[in-house]
Design a protein around this motif. Structure first.
Motif, PDB file in Angstrom:
ATOM      1  N   PHE A 107       0.886  -1.158   0.000  1.00  0.00           N
ATOM      2  CA  PHE A 107       0.000   0.000   0.000  1.00  0.00           C
ATOM      3  C   PHE A 107       0.931   1.216   0.000  1.00  0.00           C
ATOM      4  O   PHE A 107       1.470   1.589   1.035  1.00  0.00           O
ATOM      5  CB  PHE A 107      -0.911   0.015   1.224  1.00  0.00           C
ATOM      6  N   ARG A 134       0.879   5.257   9.310  1.00  0.00           N
ATOM      7  CA  ARG A 134      -0.319   5.524   8.512  1.00  0.00           C
ATOM      8  C   ARG A 134      -1.222   4.293   8.413  1.00  0.00           C
ATOM      9  O   ARG A 134      -2.174   4.288   7.645  1.00  0.00           O
ATOM     10  CB  ARG A 134       0.075   5.952   7.099  1.00  0.00           C
ATOM     11  N   GLY A 135      -0.901   3.228   9.138  1.00  0.00           N
ATOM     12  CA  GLY A 135      -1.778   2.067   9.155  1.00  0.00           C
ATOM     13  C   GLY A 135      -1.359   0.916   8.279  1.00  0.00           C
ATOM     14  O   GLY A 135      -2.060  -0.102   8.230  1.00  0.00           O
ATOM     15  N   ASN A 136      -0.231   1.027   7.551  1.00  0.00           N
ATOM     16  CA  ASN A 136       0.229  -0.108   6.754  1.00  0.00           C
ATOM     17  C   ASN A 136       0.760  -1.201   7.669  1.00  0.00           C
ATOM     18  O   ASN A 136       1.464  -0.913   8.641  1.00  0.00           O
ATOM     19  CB  ASN A 136       1.314   0.329   5.766  1.00  0.00           C
ATOM     20  N   PRO A 144      -9.322  12.913  10.947  1.00  0.00           N
ATOM     21  CA  PRO A 144      -9.868  11.806  10.147  1.00  0.00           C
ATOM     22  C   PRO A 144     -11.304  12.106   9.738  1.00  0.00           C
ATOM     23  O   PRO A 144     -11.995  12.915  10.363  1.00  0.00           O
ATOM     24  CB  PRO A 144      -9.799  10.612  11.104  1.00  0.00           C
ATOM     25  N   TYR A 157     -14.311   6.785   2.147  1.00  0.00           N
ATOM     26  CA  TYR A 157     -13.534   5.668   2.692  1.00  0.00           C
ATOM     27  C   TYR A 157     -12.035   5.951   2.591  1.00  0.00           C
ATOM     28  O   TYR A 157     -11.264   5.610   3.496  1.00  0.00           O
ATOM     29  CB  TYR A 157     -13.858   4.371   1.955  1.00  0.00           C
ATOM     30  N   THR A 158     -11.612   6.574   1.489  1.00  0.00           N
ATOM     31  CA  THR A 158     -10.203   6.931   1.341  1.00  0.00           C
ATOM     32  C   THR A 158      -9.787   7.955   2.378  1.00  0.00           C
ATOM     33  O   THR A 158      -8.722   7.853   2.995  1.00  0.00           O
ATOM     34  CB  THR A 158      -9.938   7.477  -0.066  1.00  0.00           C
ATOM     35  N   ARG A 180      -8.924   6.646   5.857  1.00  0.00           N
ATOM     36  CA  ARG A 180      -7.694   5.892   6.078  1.00  0.00           C
ATOM     37  C   ARG A 180      -6.653   6.759   6.766  1.00  0.00           C
ATOM     38  O   ARG A 180      -6.545   7.960   6.502  1.00  0.00           O
ATOM     39  CB  ARG A 180      -7.141   5.367   4.754  1.00  0.00           C
ATOM     40  N   GLU A 181      -5.874   6.144   7.624  1.00  0.00           N
ATOM     41  CA  GLU A 181      -4.849   6.889   8.357  1.00  0.00           C
ATOM     42  C   GLU A 181      -3.848   7.528   7.402  1.00  0.00           C
ATOM     43  O   GLU A 181      -3.367   8.633   7.643  1.00  0.00           O
ATOM     44  CB  GLU A 181      -4.127   5.938   9.321  1.00  0.00           C
ATOM     45  N   SER A 182      -3.542   6.845   6.306  1.00  0.00           N
ATOM     46  CA  SER A 182      -2.553   7.368   5.367  1.00  0.00           C
ATOM     47  C   SER A 182      -2.999   8.663   4.704  1.00  0.00           C
ATOM     48  O   SER A 182      -2.170   9.449   4.242  1.00  0.00           O
ATOM     49  CB  SER A 182      -2.244   6.327   4.291  1.00  0.00           C
ATOM     50  N   ALA A 183      -4.317   8.925   4.663  1.00  0.00           N
ATOM     51  CA  ALA A 183      -4.816  10.134   4.003  1.00  0.00           C
ATOM     52  C   ALA A 183      -4.625  11.384   4.853  1.00  0.00           C
ATOM     53  O   ALA A 183      -4.688  12.499   4.332  1.00  0.00           O
ATOM     54  CB  ALA A 183      -6.305   9.976   3.665  1.00  0.00           C
ATOM     55  N   ARG A 184      -4.365  11.216   6.137  1.00  0.00           N
ATOM     56  CA  ARG A 184      -4.301  12.383   7.016  1.00  0.00           C
ATOM     57  C   ARG A 184      -3.115  13.283   6.707  1.00  0.00           C
ATOM     58  O   ARG A 184      -3.147  14.476   7.021  1.00  0.00           O
ATOM     59  CB  ARG A 184      -4.255  11.930   8.477  1.00  0.00           C
TER      60      ARG A 184
END
Length: 526
Positions: free
Chosen positions: A221, A254-256, A288, A332-333, A336-340
Motif C-alpha cells: 500500500f 499511517r496504518g500499513n 480523520p 472511505y479513502t 484511512r490513516e494514510s490520508a491524514r
C-alpha cells in the motif's frame, strides 16, 4: 556492537577466511565487517545487533525478499537506524559522491510533476520533467504503478524492455543518470528471488548506472507522499539508509501492516549537504473523516445489497449511481490513516459534505424502489422470505391496542446482508417492517376529509429520509415525509379502489429502515 556502521557479508569466503573486498564502500576502513555464512545466521545476528547502520553484501540470488524484510524491520525498530544491500559483484566498485551534492530533485506522482529545490516545490509540465531526467546526479522520486521492470510516469512509463505491452510511450532508463532514485511502486526492489531477471530489473539498471535506489521489496500500500519525503530528506543530507527507516516508520504510522522499503546501495551514503535548505515545517495531520458518517455509508451499502437480493431484477443503475459510488470511495479513502498527511481539514470537510449529499439522494432512491414494490402490491416479508432461512417467531404486545403481536424474523442466507423483522398485530394487522435498530414504533393517524385521505406524520428521526404512499395505488406517487412532521394528503379520486385502505410511511436513516403501516376504511360511495 555499540552503534557502529556495520558491513555484513554473506559472500562465500576463501580458505583463509578473508573478507571480500569492500573497497568501493565509503568509509570502508572505519566500519566493522561481520562475516556470516547464510541467511539463518544473519537473522540471529539481527536479534542482538545495535548498530547505527547495516549494509549487507551478498550474491544477487541471496538478496531475497525475506532478507530485505528482516533488515528493513530491524532498521524501522529505532529512529536513527539505517540499512541497505549491495550485490557482491558491486561492492568493490567505487561510487564517488557527486561534487557539492545534488541541489534539486524531480518529484512525480499521480497528481503531477514537480521540481524540489531550496525548499520549494515548483510544478513542471510533463515535457519539462522528462527533459530534466538526464540532468547529471539528479535526485529522482516517482510514485506510480509498476513492478520490478517498470514504473509509470504520467501517461508514459520508464521500463527496461519495450515488449511489456504497457500503454503510452516507453522512456528507456539508460539516459537517466540519477544520484539516487525512489521507485515508489509494488515490487520495484524485489531482487534475488524475483521472476524478473537481474538484467531487466529497473532498480538494478539504475544502480549499475551509478544511482542508489530505494523501492518496495513486495506489493505494498504505497505511502502517498513518499516521493516528497524522500526527496526532501536526500537534499537535506540524511544518509540514504536512515531514509529507508524513516519511510517504513511513517508507512506503519499511517496504518500499513508491514515495512515496504529497502535500499539498493550503501546505508551511510549521504548525497545532499543541506546547504540553503530550510528546516522542513512540522507536518500537521488532518482530522480523520467522520467515523459515524463512514459507518452510515457502509450501512446504506448493506441496505442496498439486501434489497437487491430480494428481487430478480432492479432498475438499471447506469450513470445515476456514479455520484454515490464516487462519494463512498472518496469518504472511505479520507478515513484511512494514510490520508491524514495528504488531505487538509478543508478537503476532508468537502468530502464529508459530498458524502452527506450523496447519502440523502441514495436514501431517497432506495425508498422509491421499496415504494414501487408496495405500489405493485408486494410486502417486504413476501419479497425477502424466499431468500431467507426459515422464519423465527416471537410474541409480544401491540403498542397501539395491546393485542398480541407476532414478530417474524427473516435472516438472509447470504452472508453480509441484513435481517428483516415484521410485526403483525391480531387486531391492527401489519404494524411495521424493520431492518436495523429502529426506535419505538411511529404512531400514524389517518382520516378522510374533504375528498382526501389526510395522514398525520410525526417529525422524522434525525438524519432520516422518509416517504409516504397508499398501498397498491399506482396512480398516486409517493410523497416526501416532512422533516418536521405534518399532514400529507392523498385525493380519494386518485385511488383506484375503495374500502379498506393501507397507508405506508417509510423512513431510512443512519442505522435503521422502518416501514410503518396503518389502515382505515374509505367509504365506497366517495
Amino acid at each position: 556492537m555499540n552503534r557502529q556502521d556495520i558491513v555484513v557479508s554473506l559472500v562465500a569466503h576463501g580458505p583463509d577466511g578473508a573478507a571480500p573486498s569492500v573497497a568501493g564502500l565509503e568509509g570502508h576502513g572505519a566500519r566493522a565487517i561481520v562475516l556470516l555464512r547464510d541467511a539463518g545466521e544473519f537473522a540471529s545476528f539481527l536479534e542482538t545487533a545495535d548498530a547505527a547502520s547495516i549494509t549487507v553484501i551478498a550474491a544477487w540470488s541471496d538478496l531475497t525478499a525475506d532478507l530485505l524484510r528482516r533488515l528493513a524491520e530491524w532498521a524501522a525498530e529505532r529512529p536513527g537506524r539505517g540499512c541497505g544491500v549491495i550485490p557482491a559483484d558491486a561492492a568493490s566498485r567505487e561510487r564517488p559522491r557527486p561534487p557539492g551534492g545534488p541541489r534539486q530533485a524531480l518529484v512525480a506522482s499521480f497528481d503531477g510533476f514537480g521540481m524540489l529545490a531550496g525548499g520549494n516545490l515548483t510544478e513542471l509540465a510533463p515535457a519539462a520533467f522528462e527533459a530534466a531526467l538526464d540532468t547529471p546526479d539528479i535526485v529522482l522520486a516517482i510514485t506510480g504503478h509498476g513492478g520490478e521492470h517498470c514504473i509509470t510516469l504520467g501517461g508514459d512509463w520508464i521500463g527496461t524492455y519495450p515488449e511489456a505491452g504497457l500503454p503510452g510511450r516507453r522512456i528507456p532508463p539508460d539516459s537517466i543518470r540519477c544520484a539516487a532514485a525512489l521507485l515508489n511502486t509494488c515490487g520495484s526492489l524485489r531482487l534475488g528471488d524475483s521472476v524478473v531477471p537481474r538484467q531487466l530489473s529497473l532498480a538494478a539498471r539504475l544502480f549499475a548506472q551509478g544511482g542508489a535506489v530505494i523501492g518496495a521489496y513486495h506489493n505494498q500500500f504505497a505511502l502517498p507522499d513518499a516521493a516528497l519525503l524522500f526527496a526532501r530528506d536526500v537534499l537535506a543530507g540524511l544518509p540514504l539508509g536512515r531514509i529507508v527507516g524513516r519511510l517504513n516508520r511513517e508507512s506503519r504510522a499511517r496504518g500499513n501492516p508491514a515495512t515496504s522499503y529497502q535500499l539498493l546501495g550503501d546505508a551511510i551514503t549521504v548525497l545532499g549537504d543541506g546547504a540553503a535548505w530550510p528546516e522542513p515545517p512540522s507536518r500537521t495531520l488532518s482530522r480523520p473523516a467522520s467515523a459515524p458518517l463512514v459507518e452510515e455509508m457502509g450501512w446504506l451499502e448493506q441496505v442496498d445489497a439486501t434489497i437487491g437480493s430480494w428481487v430478480e431484477t432492479r432498475p438499471a443503475e447506469g450513470a445515476a449511481r456514479a455520484p454515490w459510488r464516487r462519494a463512498v470511495r472518496n469518504l472511505y479513502t479520507a478515513a484511512r490513516e494514510s490520508a491524514r498527511a495528504v488531505l487538509s481539514d478543508e478537503e476532508v470537510a468537502a468530502i464529508e459534505d459530498d458524502a452527506r449529499d450523496a447519502a440523502r439522494a441514495f436514501r431517497a432512491d432506495l425508498l422509491e424502489e421499496l415504494a414501487s414494490h408496495s405500489l405493485a402490491g408486494a410486502w417486504p416479508q413476501t419479497l425477502c422470505s424466499p431468500v431467507s432461512a426459515p422464519a423465527t417467531h416471537h410474541a409480544s404486545r401491540c403498542p397501539r391496542c395491546g393485542s398480541r403481536v407476532l414478530q417474524h424474523g427473516f435472516s438472509p442466507r447470504r452472508p453480509g446482508l441484513l435481517s428483516l423483522r415484521s410485526e403483525d398485530c391480531d387486531r391492527c394487522g401489519t404494524i411495521r417492517d424493520v431492518i436495523g435498530e429502529a426506535p419505538a414504533p411511529v404512531r400514524l393517524e389517518a382520516a378522510v376529509e374533504d375528498g382526501a385521505i389526510g395522514l398525520r406524520l410525526p417529525a422524522l428521526e434525525a438524519g432520516c429520509t422518509g416517504r409516504a404512499l397508499v398501498y397498491r395505488s399506482v396512480s398516486l406517487p409517493p410523497v416526501p415525509w416532512p422533516a418536521r412532521g405534518g399532514i400529507v394528503r392523498f385525493p380519494v379520486a386518485g385511488i383506484p379502489f375503495r374500502g379498506k385502505t393501507t397507508l405506508i410511511a417509510s423512513q431510512l436513516g443512519p442505522a435503521h429502515l422502518s416501514i410503518t403501516y396503518t389502515t382505515l376504511f374509505v367509504d365506497p360511495s366517495l
